[in-house]
Design a protein around this motif. Sequence first.
Motif, PDB file in Angstrom:
ATOM      1  N   PHE A   1      -1.535   9.171   6.793  1.00  0.00           N
ATOM      2  CA  PHE A   1      -0.418   9.056   5.848  1.00  0.00           C
ATOM      3  C   PHE A   1       0.898   9.416   6.519  1.00  0.00           C
ATOM      4  CE2 PHE A   1       2.058  11.049   2.243  1.00  0.00           C
ATOM      5  CZ  PHE A   1       2.377   9.836   1.634  1.00  0.00           C
ATOM      6  N   ASP A   2       1.864   8.514   6.360  1.00  0.00           N
ATOM      7  CA  ASP A   2       3.204   8.721   6.908  1.00  0.00           C
ATOM      8  C   ASP A   2       4.051   9.459   5.880  1.00  0.00           C
ATOM      9  OD1 ASP A   2       5.804   8.506   7.791  1.00  0.00           O
ATOM     10  OD2 ASP A   2       5.569   6.464   8.541  1.00  0.00           O
ATOM     11  N   ASP A   3       4.660  10.589   6.279  1.00  0.00           N
ATOM     12  CA  ASP A   3       5.463  11.399   5.357  1.00  0.00           C
ATOM     13  C   ASP A   3       6.675  10.658   4.802  1.00  0.00           C
ATOM     14  OD1 ASP A   3       3.811  13.499   5.449  1.00  0.00           O
ATOM     15  OD2 ASP A   3       4.964  14.675   6.899  1.00  0.00           O
ATOM     16  N   GLU A   4       7.065   9.564   5.483  1.00  0.00           N
ATOM     17  CA  GLU A   4       8.205   8.789   5.004  1.00  0.00           C
ATOM     18  C   GLU A   4       7.788   7.816   3.898  1.00  0.00           C
ATOM     19  OE1 GLU A   4      11.425   9.292   6.065  1.00  0.00           O
ATOM     20  OE2 GLU A   4      10.434  11.003   6.995  1.00  0.00           O
ATOM     21  N   ASN A   5       6.500   7.639   3.726  1.00  0.00           N
ATOM     22  CA  ASN A   5       5.985   6.668   2.758  1.00  0.00           C
ATOM     23  C   ASN A   5       5.551   7.332   1.445  1.00  0.00           C
ATOM     24  OD1 ASN A   5       6.435   4.702   4.612  1.00  0.00           O
ATOM     25  ND2 ASN A   5       4.278   4.357   5.133  1.00  0.00           N
ATOM     26  N   ILE A   6       5.232   6.503   0.490  1.00  0.00           N
ATOM     27  CA  ILE A   6       4.684   6.965  -0.792  1.00  0.00           C
ATOM     28  C   ILE A   6       3.195   6.627  -0.796  1.00  0.00           C
ATOM     29  CG2 ILE A   6       4.748   6.683  -3.319  1.00  0.00           C
ATOM     30  CD1 ILE A   6       7.607   5.443  -2.879  1.00  0.00           C
ATOM     31  N   ARG A   7       2.390   7.597  -1.173  1.00  0.00           N
ATOM     32  CA  ARG A   7       0.957   7.321  -1.332  1.00  0.00           C
ATOM     33  C   ARG A   7       0.749   6.953  -2.803  1.00  0.00           C
ATOM     34  NH1 ARG A   7      -2.871  11.965   0.628  1.00  0.00           N
ATOM     35  NH2 ARG A   7      -1.955  11.362   2.610  1.00  0.00           N
ATOM     36  N   LEU A   8       0.436   5.703  -3.059  1.00  0.00           N
ATOM     37  CA  LEU A   8       0.329   5.189  -4.425  1.00  0.00           C
ATOM     38  C   LEU A   8      -1.118   4.834  -4.761  1.00  0.00           C
ATOM     39  CD1 LEU A   8       1.606   4.137  -7.083  1.00  0.00           C
ATOM     40  CD2 LEU A   8       2.002   1.953  -5.906  1.00  0.00           C
ATOM     41  N   LYS A   9      -1.599   5.408  -5.855  1.00  0.00           N
ATOM     42  CA  LYS A   9      -2.956   5.088  -6.329  1.00  0.00           C
ATOM     43  C   LYS A   9      -2.839   4.412  -7.693  1.00  0.00           C
ATOM     44  CE  LYS A   9      -7.401   7.122  -7.588  1.00  0.00           C
ATOM     45  NZ  LYS A   9      -8.158   8.366  -7.841  1.00  0.00           N
ATOM     46  N   ILE A  10      -3.422   3.230  -7.824  1.00  0.00           N
ATOM     47  CA  ILE A  10      -3.447   2.509  -9.095  1.00  0.00           C
ATOM     48  C   ILE A  10      -4.879   2.546  -9.615  1.00  0.00           C
ATOM     49  CG2 ILE A  10      -3.054   0.283 -10.252  1.00  0.00           C
ATOM     50  CD1 ILE A  10      -0.487   1.503  -9.158  1.00  0.00           C
ATOM     51  N   SER A  11      -5.041   2.931 -10.883  1.00  0.00           N
ATOM     52  CA  SER A  11      -6.388   2.970 -11.466  1.00  0.00           C
ATOM     53  C   SER A  11      -6.386   2.283 -12.828  1.00  0.00           C
ATOM     54  CB  SER A  11      -6.873   4.422 -11.592  1.00  0.00           C
ATOM     55  OG  SER A  11      -6.001   5.158 -12.425  1.00  0.00           O
ATOM     56  N   GLY A  12      -7.575   2.097 -13.374  1.00  0.00           N
ATOM     57  CA  GLY A  12      -7.706   1.434 -14.675  1.00  0.00           C
ATOM     58  C   GLY A  12      -8.063  -0.019 -14.490  1.00  0.00           C
ATOM     59  N   LEU A  13      -7.171  -0.914 -14.866  1.00  0.00           N
ATOM     60  CA  LEU A  13      -7.429  -2.360 -14.764  1.00  0.00           C
ATOM     61  C   LEU A  13      -7.607  -2.808 -13.315  1.00  0.00           C
ATOM     62  CD1 LEU A  13      -4.929  -3.709 -17.450  1.00  0.00           C
ATOM     63  CD2 LEU A  13      -7.407  -3.852 -17.548  1.00  0.00           C
ATOM     64  N   LYS A  14      -6.913  -2.138 -12.421  1.00  0.00           N
ATOM     65  CA  LYS A  14      -7.066  -2.401 -10.980  1.00  0.00           C
ATOM     66  C   LYS A  14      -7.225  -1.074 -10.283  1.00  0.00           C
ATOM     67  CE  LYS A  14      -4.558  -6.736 -10.335  1.00  0.00           C
ATOM     68  NZ  LYS A  14      -3.526  -7.445  -9.574  1.00  0.00           N
ATOM     69  N   SER A  15      -7.981  -1.048  -9.207  1.00  0.00           N
ATOM     70  CA  SER A  15      -8.116   0.189  -8.426  1.00  0.00           C
ATOM     71  C   SER A  15      -7.690  -0.094  -6.993  1.00  0.00           C
ATOM     72  CB  SER A  15      -9.567   0.682  -8.444  1.00  0.00           C
ATOM     73  OG  SER A  15      -9.892   1.142  -9.727  1.00  0.00           O
ATOM     74  N   VAL A  16      -6.545   0.462  -6.609  1.00  0.00           N
ATOM     75  CA  VAL A  16      -6.064   0.296  -5.239  1.00  0.00           C
ATOM     76  C   VAL A  16      -5.400   1.587  -4.760  1.00  0.00           C
ATOM     77  CG1 VAL A  16      -5.711  -2.206  -5.183  1.00  0.00           C
ATOM     78  CG2 VAL A  16      -3.929  -0.780  -6.120  1.00  0.00           C
ATOM     79  N   ASN A  17      -5.493   1.812  -3.469  1.00  0.00           N
ATOM     80  CA  ASN A  17      -4.788   2.921  -2.827  1.00  0.00           C
ATOM     81  C   ASN A  17      -3.858   2.323  -1.783  1.00  0.00           C
ATOM     82  OD1 ASN A  17      -6.030   5.524  -3.859  1.00  0.00           O
ATOM     83  ND2 ASN A  17      -7.850   4.361  -3.313  1.00  0.00           N
ATOM     84  N   LEU A  18      -2.575   2.646  -1.886  1.00  0.00           N
ATOM     85  CA  LEU A  18      -1.589   2.038  -1.010  1.00  0.00           C
ATOM     86  C   LEU A  18      -0.720   3.085  -0.327  1.00  0.00           C
ATOM     87  CD1 LEU A  18      -0.421  -0.626  -3.612  1.00  0.00           C
ATOM     88  CD2 LEU A  18      -1.836  -1.109  -1.624  1.00  0.00           C
ATOM     89  N   ASP A  19      -0.236   2.713   0.812  1.00  0.00           N
ATOM     90  CA  ASP A  19       0.716   3.540   1.569  1.00  0.00           C
ATOM     91  C   ASP A  19       1.961   2.673   1.698  1.00  0.00           C
ATOM     92  OD1 ASP A  19       1.745   5.535   3.073  1.00  0.00           O
ATOM     93  OD2 ASP A  19       0.532   5.182   4.856  1.00  0.00           O
ATOM     94  N   ILE A  20       3.001   2.953   0.893  1.00  0.00           N
ATOM     95  CA  ILE A  20       4.138   2.025   0.855  1.00  0.00           C
ATOM     96  C   ILE A  20       5.445   2.714   1.259  1.00  0.00           C
ATOM     97  CG2 ILE A  20       3.119   0.509  -0.903  1.00  0.00           C
ATOM     98  CD1 ILE A  20       4.808   1.922  -3.000  1.00  0.00           C
ATOM     99  N   PRO A  21       6.379   1.962   1.822  1.00  0.00           N
ATOM    100  CA  PRO A  21       7.671   2.554   2.222  1.00  0.00           C
ATOM    101  C   PRO A  21       8.426   3.079   1.002  1.00  0.00           C
ATOM    102  CG  PRO A  21       7.389   0.343   3.150  1.00  0.00           C
ATOM    103  CD  PRO A  21       6.293   0.537   2.154  1.00  0.00           C
ATOM    104  N   ALA A  22       9.076   4.202   1.142  1.00  0.00           N
ATOM    105  CA  ALA A  22       9.815   4.824   0.034  1.00  0.00           C
ATOM    106  C   ALA A  22      10.910   3.905  -0.497  1.00  0.00           C
ATOM    107  CB  ALA A  22      10.411   6.154   0.483  1.00  0.00           C
ATOM    108  N   GLU A  23      11.455   3.064   0.388  1.00  0.00           N
ATOM    109  CA  GLU A  23      12.579   2.208  -0.039  1.00  0.00           C
ATOM    110  C   GLU A  23      12.124   0.925  -0.740  1.00  0.00           C
ATOM    111  OE1 GLU A  23      11.744   1.345   4.342  1.00  0.00           O
ATOM    112  OE2 GLU A  23      11.941   3.121   3.066  1.00  0.00           O
ATOM    113  N   LYS A  24      10.821   0.721  -0.863  1.00  0.00           N
ATOM    114  CA  LYS A  24      10.333  -0.518  -1.494  1.00  0.00           C
ATOM    115  C   LYS A  24      10.830  -0.629  -2.945  1.00  0.00           C
ATOM    116  CE  LYS A  24       6.359  -3.327  -2.630  1.00  0.00           C
ATOM    117  NZ  LYS A  24       4.930  -3.597  -2.496  1.00  0.00           N
ATOM    118  N   TYR A  25      10.887   0.517  -3.651  1.00  0.00           N
ATOM    119  CA  TYR A  25      11.370   0.521  -5.041  1.00  0.00           C
ATOM    120  C   TYR A  25      12.602   1.419  -5.150  1.00  0.00           C
ATOM    121  CZ  TYR A  25       6.669  -1.279  -5.937  1.00  0.00           C
ATOM    122  OH  TYR A  25       5.515  -2.030  -5.926  1.00  0.00           O
TER     123      TYR A  25
END
Length: 204
Positions: A2-26
Motif C-alpha cells: 500500500f502506497d501512503d499517497e493512495n487511498i485504500r478503497l474497499k467496496i462491499s455489498g452489490l460488488k466486492s472489490v479492493n482498490l488502491d487508488i490515487p488520492a487525486e482521482k476524486y
Amino acid sequence: MFDDENIRLKISGLKSVNLDIPAEKYNTFEEMVQDYINKTQGVLTKIKINEKEIPLSYYDEIKDSFFEGGEEIELEFTSKKEVLFDLISQSLEYISKVRENLERVSKEVLLNTNEGHKMLNSIAEGLQALLNVIQQTRAFSDEAFYNPGDLDYVQNVVQDIIKSQSEQDYLELSDIIEFDFNEVLSTFETILKNAQKTLERKGV
C-alpha cells in the motif's frame, strides 16, 4: 504494498472489490460515492473511514471532504429493492407502535401537555417519512400500487389537525387522534402492503 499517497478503497455489498487508488482521482468524498452508485446502481448503506463507522446521517457533513492520501475507505452498496423492503418493514412496525399509543397521545393532547405536543410533532414527522417511502417505491417500481385519491383522507385529517392546533382546540384535536387517526394508519398500512407485493413482483 500500500502506497501512503493512495487511498485504500474497499467496496462491499452489490460488488466486492479492493482498490488502491490515487488520492487525486476524486475531488471530494461525494464524487467517489456517486461514481460507485453509478457503477453498482445501488444505495449507499454503510461508510467506514480509517476503520471507524460513520453514521449515514453524517453524510452531508463529510460529502465535501477531500483526500490527502493514506485513507482507508469502506463503502457498502445495497440494492434499491432490498433497501425499500427494509424501509417498508420498518414503516409497518412504526404504524403498529403508533396505533398502540393513540389513546395515550389523545389523552396527553387533551391535557395540553408538552409531552402531547412532542408526540404530535413526532407523528407528523413519521407521516412524512411514510409518504417518502411510498414515493420512493413508486419511483422505483414504475407501477401504480395506489390511487392518488387514496391519500385524500389522510390529507383531510392532517389539515384538521393543523386547524385544531392553530385554534388551540385540544378537545377536537384529541378526538381526531383517538377516532380518525386509526383510519389514516390503516390507509398507510394498505398502501405499504401493496408496495411490498409490487416489489416482490419486480425482479431487479
